[in-house]
Design a protein around this motif. Structure first.
Motif, PDB file in Angstrom:
ATOM      1  N   GLY A   1       0.590  -1.035   0.224  1.00  0.00           N
ATOM      2  CA  GLY A   1      -0.253   0.130   0.038  1.00  0.00           C
ATOM      3  C   GLY A   1       0.635   1.476   0.166  1.00  0.00           C
ATOM      4  O   GLY A   1       0.436   2.130   0.511  1.00  0.00           O
ATOM      5  N   PRO A   2       1.998   1.284  -1.123  1.00  0.00           N
ATOM      6  CA  PRO A   2       2.768   3.058  -1.085  1.00  0.00           C
ATOM      7  C   PRO A   2       2.650   3.522  -1.467  1.00  0.00           C
ATOM      8  O   PRO A   2       1.221   3.830  -2.399  1.00  0.00           O
ATOM      9  CB  PRO A   2       3.877   2.168  -1.772  1.00  0.00           C
ATOM     10  N   ASP A   3       1.929   4.783  -1.083  1.00  0.00           N
ATOM     11  CA  ASP A   3       2.192   6.236  -1.639  1.00  0.00           C
ATOM     12  C   ASP A   3       2.394   6.324  -2.995  1.00  0.00           C
ATOM     13  O   ASP A   3       2.005   6.384  -4.005  1.00  0.00           O
ATOM     14  CB  ASP A   3       2.271   7.668  -1.030  1.00  0.00           C
ATOM     15  N   ARG A   4       3.817   5.889  -3.495  1.00  0.00           N
ATOM     16  CA  ARG A   4       4.514   5.949  -4.402  1.00  0.00           C
ATOM     17  C   ARG A   4       4.994   4.825  -4.484  1.00  0.00           C
ATOM     18  O   ARG A   4       6.032   3.934  -3.751  1.00  0.00           O
ATOM     19  CB  ARG A   4       5.707   7.356  -4.124  1.00  0.00           C
ATOM     20  N   LEU A   5       5.299   3.890  -5.838  1.00  0.00           N
ATOM     21  CA  LEU A   5       6.102   3.292  -6.287  1.00  0.00           C
ATOM     22  C   LEU A   5       6.889   3.622  -7.319  1.00  0.00           C
ATOM     23  O   LEU A   5       7.436   4.445  -8.553  1.00  0.00           O
ATOM     24  CB  LEU A   5       4.876   2.311  -7.348  1.00  0.00           C
ATOM     25  N   ALA A   6       8.582   3.736  -6.313  1.00  0.00           N
ATOM     26  CA  ALA A   6       9.800   3.737  -7.535  1.00  0.00           C
ATOM     27  C   ALA A   6      10.547   2.708  -8.136  1.00  0.00           C
ATOM     28  O   ALA A   6      10.966   1.176  -7.252  1.00  0.00           O
ATOM     29  CB  ALA A   6      10.942   4.558  -6.775  1.00  0.00           C
ATOM     30  N   VAL A   7      10.490   3.063  -8.993  1.00  0.00           N
ATOM     31  CA  VAL A   7      11.185   2.078 -10.041  1.00  0.00           C
ATOM     32  C   VAL A   7      12.664   1.988 -10.670  1.00  0.00           C
ATOM     33  O   VAL A   7      12.784   3.444 -11.484  1.00  0.00           O
ATOM     34  CB  VAL A   7      10.166   1.226 -11.696  1.00  0.00           C
ATOM     35  N   ALA A   8      13.414   1.397 -10.296  1.00  0.00           N
ATOM     36  CA  ALA A   8      15.257   1.708 -10.712  1.00  0.00           C
ATOM     37  C   ALA A   8      15.558   0.200 -11.166  1.00  0.00           C
ATOM     38  O   ALA A   8      15.735  -0.579 -10.977  1.00  0.00           O
ATOM     39  CB  ALA A   8      15.699   1.401  -9.536  1.00  0.00           C
ATOM     40  N   GLY A   9      15.306   0.711 -12.704  1.00  0.00           N
ATOM     41  CA  GLY A   9      16.085  -0.324 -13.657  1.00  0.00           C
ATOM     42  C   GLY A   9      15.549   0.366 -14.556  1.00  0.00           C
ATOM     43  O   GLY A   9      15.627   1.543 -15.204  1.00  0.00           O
ATOM     44  N   GLY A  10      15.961  -0.810 -15.715  1.00  0.00           N
ATOM     45  CA  GLY A  10      15.608   0.080 -17.329  1.00  0.00           C
ATOM     46  C   GLY A  10      14.491   0.548 -18.127  1.00  0.00           C
ATOM     47  O   GLY A  10      13.640  -0.176 -17.291  1.00  0.00           O
ATOM     48  N   ASP A  11      14.445   0.614 -19.126  1.00  0.00           N
ATOM     49  CA  ASP A  11      13.123   1.296 -19.861  1.00  0.00           C
ATOM     50  C   ASP A  11      12.179   0.027 -19.645  1.00  0.00           C
ATOM     51  O   ASP A  11      10.538   0.071 -20.000  1.00  0.00           O
ATOM     52  CB  ASP A  11      12.862   1.360 -21.571  1.00  0.00           C
ATOM     53  N   GLY A  12      12.388  -1.441 -19.723  1.00  0.00           N
ATOM     54  CA  GLY A  12      11.382  -2.620 -19.772  1.00  0.00           C
ATOM     55  C   GLY A  12      10.672  -2.616 -18.766  1.00  0.00           C
ATOM     56  O   GLY A  12      10.487  -3.493 -18.578  1.00  0.00           O
ATOM     57  N   SER A  13      11.424  -2.011 -17.557  1.00  0.00           N
ATOM     58  CA  SER A  13      10.940  -2.133 -15.964  1.00  0.00           C
ATOM     59  C   SER A  13       9.814  -1.519 -16.059  1.00  0.00           C
ATOM     60  O   SER A  13       9.269  -1.683 -15.059  1.00  0.00           O
ATOM     61  CB  SER A  13      12.408  -2.079 -15.146  1.00  0.00           C
ATOM     62  N   ILE A  14      10.039  -0.155 -16.498  1.00  0.00           N
ATOM     63  CA  ILE A  14       8.765   1.415 -16.397  1.00  0.00           C
ATOM     64  C   ILE A  14       7.311   0.503 -16.499  1.00  0.00           C
ATOM     65  O   ILE A  14       6.559   0.721 -14.909  1.00  0.00           O
ATOM     66  CB  ILE A  14       9.492   1.862 -16.841  1.00  0.00           C
TER      67      ILE A  14
ATOM     68  N   ALA B   1      -0.611   4.332  -6.111  1.00  0.00           N
ATOM     69  CA  ALA B   1       0.125   4.671  -5.909  1.00  0.00           C
ATOM     70  C   ALA B   1       0.862   5.937  -6.971  1.00  0.00           C
ATOM     71  O   ALA B   1       0.406   5.629  -8.793  1.00  0.00           O
ATOM     72  CB  ALA B   1       1.217   4.283  -5.564  1.00  0.00           C
ATOM     73  N   ALA B   2       1.102   7.169  -6.812  1.00  0.00           N
ATOM     74  CA  ALA B   2       2.227   8.039  -7.903  1.00  0.00           C
ATOM     75  C   ALA B   2       3.548   7.055  -8.379  1.00  0.00           C
ATOM     76  O   ALA B   2       3.897   6.021  -7.153  1.00  0.00           O
ATOM     77  CB  ALA B   2       2.804   9.354  -7.145  1.00  0.00           C
ATOM     78  N   LEU B   3       3.876   7.361  -9.499  1.00  0.00           N
ATOM     79  CA  LEU B   3       5.217   6.311  -9.759  1.00  0.00           C
ATOM     80  C   LEU B   3       6.148   7.812  -9.948  1.00  0.00           C
ATOM     81  O   LEU B   3       6.274   8.667 -10.573  1.00  0.00           O
ATOM     82  CB  LEU B   3       4.368   5.812 -11.419  1.00  0.00           C
ATOM     83  N   ALA B   4       7.034   6.598  -9.401  1.00  0.00           N
ATOM     84  CA  ALA B   4       8.560   7.295  -9.853  1.00  0.00           C
ATOM     85  C   ALA B   4       9.468   6.668 -10.507  1.00  0.00           C
ATOM     86  O   ALA B   4       9.761   5.466 -10.697  1.00  0.00           O
ATOM     87  CB  ALA B   4       9.143   7.634  -8.268  1.00  0.00           C
ATOM     88  N   VAL B   5      10.207   7.125 -11.592  1.00  0.00           N
ATOM     89  CA  VAL B   5      11.876   6.465 -11.735  1.00  0.00           C
ATOM     90  C   VAL B   5      13.310   7.301 -11.469  1.00  0.00           C
ATOM     91  O   VAL B   5      13.027   8.229 -11.554  1.00  0.00           O
ATOM     92  CB  VAL B   5      11.250   6.774 -13.398  1.00  0.00           C
ATOM     93  N   ILE B   6      13.689   6.524 -10.908  1.00  0.00           N
ATOM     94  CA  ILE B   6      15.427   6.126 -11.127  1.00  0.00           C
ATOM     95  C   ILE B   6      15.683   5.527 -12.267  1.00  0.00           C
ATOM     96  O   ILE B   6      15.786   4.758 -12.502  1.00  0.00           O
ATOM     97  CB  ILE B   6      15.949   5.696 -10.051  1.00  0.00           C
ATOM     98  N   PRO B   7      16.362   6.061 -13.384  1.00  0.00           N
ATOM     99  CA  PRO B   7      16.549   5.539 -14.165  1.00  0.00           C
ATOM    100  C   PRO B   7      18.162   4.922 -14.211  1.00  0.00           C
ATOM    101  O   PRO B   7      18.901   5.719 -13.673  1.00  0.00           O
ATOM    102  CB  PRO B   7      17.342   7.171 -15.400  1.00  0.00           C
ATOM    103  N   SER B   8      18.311   4.036 -14.394  1.00  0.00           N
ATOM    104  CA  SER B   8      19.455   2.753 -14.349  1.00  0.00           C
ATOM    105  C   SER B   8      19.392   2.125 -15.552  1.00  0.00           C
ATOM    106  O   SER B   8      19.960   0.825 -15.168  1.00  0.00           O
ATOM    107  CB  SER B   8      18.762   1.968 -12.914  1.00  0.00           C
ATOM    108  N   GLY B   9      19.143   1.785 -16.626  1.00  0.00           N
ATOM    109  CA  GLY B   9      19.109   1.440 -17.434  1.00  0.00           C
ATOM    110  C   GLY B   9      20.586   1.510 -18.301  1.00  0.00           C
ATOM    111  O   GLY B   9      21.425   2.569 -18.130  1.00  0.00           O
ATOM    112  N   THR B  10      20.765   1.548 -20.220  1.00  0.00           N
ATOM    113  CA  THR B  10      21.947   2.096 -20.572  1.00  0.00           C
ATOM    114  C   THR B  10      21.101   2.920 -21.615  1.00  0.00           C
ATOM    115  O   THR B  10      21.887   4.258 -21.431  1.00  0.00           O
ATOM    116  CB  THR B  10      22.284   0.809 -21.905  1.00  0.00           C
ATOM    117  N   ALA B  11      20.022   3.078 -21.958  1.00  0.00           N
ATOM    118  CA  ALA B  11      19.361   3.792 -22.732  1.00  0.00           C
ATOM    119  C   ALA B  11      18.868   4.775 -22.062  1.00  0.00           C
ATOM    120  O   ALA B  11      18.535   6.077 -21.734  1.00  0.00           O
ATOM    121  CB  ALA B  11      18.269   3.875 -24.046  1.00  0.00           C
ATOM    122  N   ASN B  12      18.116   4.326 -21.081  1.00  0.00           N
ATOM    123  CA  ASN B  12      16.590   5.284 -20.185  1.00  0.00           C
ATOM    124  C   ASN B  12      16.127   6.221 -21.342  1.00  0.00           C
ATOM    125  O   ASN B  12      16.042   7.520 -20.879  1.00  0.00           O
ATOM    126  CB  ASN B  12      17.764   6.600 -19.423  1.00  0.00           C
TER     127      ASN B  12
END
Length: 281
Positions: free
Chosen positions: A47-60, A72-83
């Motif tokens: 039950g998070p307020d925010r769901l953060a994903v750290a990974g490549g584009d395929g993870s998002i 929940a709101a989505l947050a993206v922490i770019p961690s892939g090659t191309a981003n």
């Protein structure tokens, strides 16, 4: 203090360290639960307020779909090659700044979610040259980074055949012939710097771009069009906008869906308007 569920893919392009990201998120004011990238179901169950994903584009896209479903709101922490997603959304590449936005950001954008036969994607799904280019680039991404995409695209352009295809937009046939590439766009950003300028991930429409088969020499010009975002303006390129697209191609045609390579025949593309909220600043 927002509750953040962090999904981290340690095997992504930059090899993100979940412990480091957790410390940054906490420093910026969040309480954090950490999950591996395969723990999406467990993450949303907290039950998070925010769901953060750290990974490549395929993870998002899977995270975006899940965040939208639970509110929940989505947050993206770019961690892939191309981003490509982060680049298109104007998100920072610096981990500390990305974590600050994930934990304390207040600006949100509401975005659509595209689907290929039900599979979500946020950037593009491409049939034809893009899939082969990505396959050729994959073994070299860790060593060469984004240069691997350029080399993969060049090799694919020299060797891959055109794909016979038929495309329908909202039930009306709009193209029947051979194509080097068919691009179905949500954000329109892909390939480590390529884009389709007409695509708008907040308008609730899919953008289809068909690069008609012609001489291989013209692929150099089309490559420039993709890098500049103006591919749809070129001769030999068709552009359509629809809420539903049906693509008929031979069995085992290669697709590149947000950087993930699939092999199948025809596919149906749909879009869900206002599907999730993305934290952008």
């Amino acid at each position: 203090m927002p509750r953040v569920a962090l999904l981290a893919n340690e095997g992504s392009g930059t090899g993100c360290d979940p412990d480091d990201l957790e410390r940054l998120l906490v420093r910026h004011g969040a309480t954090v639960d950490v999950f591996p990238i395969v723990g999406l179901r467990e993450a949303v169950a907290t039950g998070p307020d925010r769901l953060a994903v750290a990974g490549g584009d395929g993870s998002i896209a899977p995270a975006a779909a899940a965040a939208g479903e639970v509110g929940a709101a989505l947050a993206v922490i770019p961690s892939g090659t191309a981003n490509d997603f982060a680049r298109g959304a104007g998100l920072p590449s610096d981990p500390d700044e990305a974590c600050r936005i994930a934990a304390a950001g207040t600006r949100e954008r509401v975005r659509e979610l595209a689907r290929m036969d039900g599979r979500p994607f946020v950037n593009v799904a491409s049939a034809g040259l893009a899939a082969r280019a990505a396959s050729l680039a994959a073994p070299h991404k860790q060593r060469l980074g984004v240069v691997a995409y350029v080399l993969g695209a060049a090799r694919a352009a020299l060797t891959e055949p055109a794909v016979p295809c038929r495309l329908s937009a909202d039930g009306r046939e709009v193209f029947d012939g051979a194509a080097w590439q068919v691009i179905v766009s949500s954000s329109g950003h892909f390939g480590a710097g390529s884009s389709v300028a007409e695509a708008d991930p907040s308008d609730g429409w899919l953008d289809a771009t068909v690069i008609e088969a012609g001489t291989r020499a013209r692929l150099v010009l089309h490559g420039w069009g993709l890098r500049s975002g103006r591919i749809a303006d070129q001769t030999g390129v068709r552009h359509f906008r629809a809420e539903e697209l049906d693509l008929d191609v031979p069995a085992d045609t290669g697709y590149n869906v947000d950087g993930e390579i699939l092999s199948r025949g025809g596919a149906r593309f749909t879009v869900e308007h206002e599907a999730y909220r993305l934290i952008v600043g």
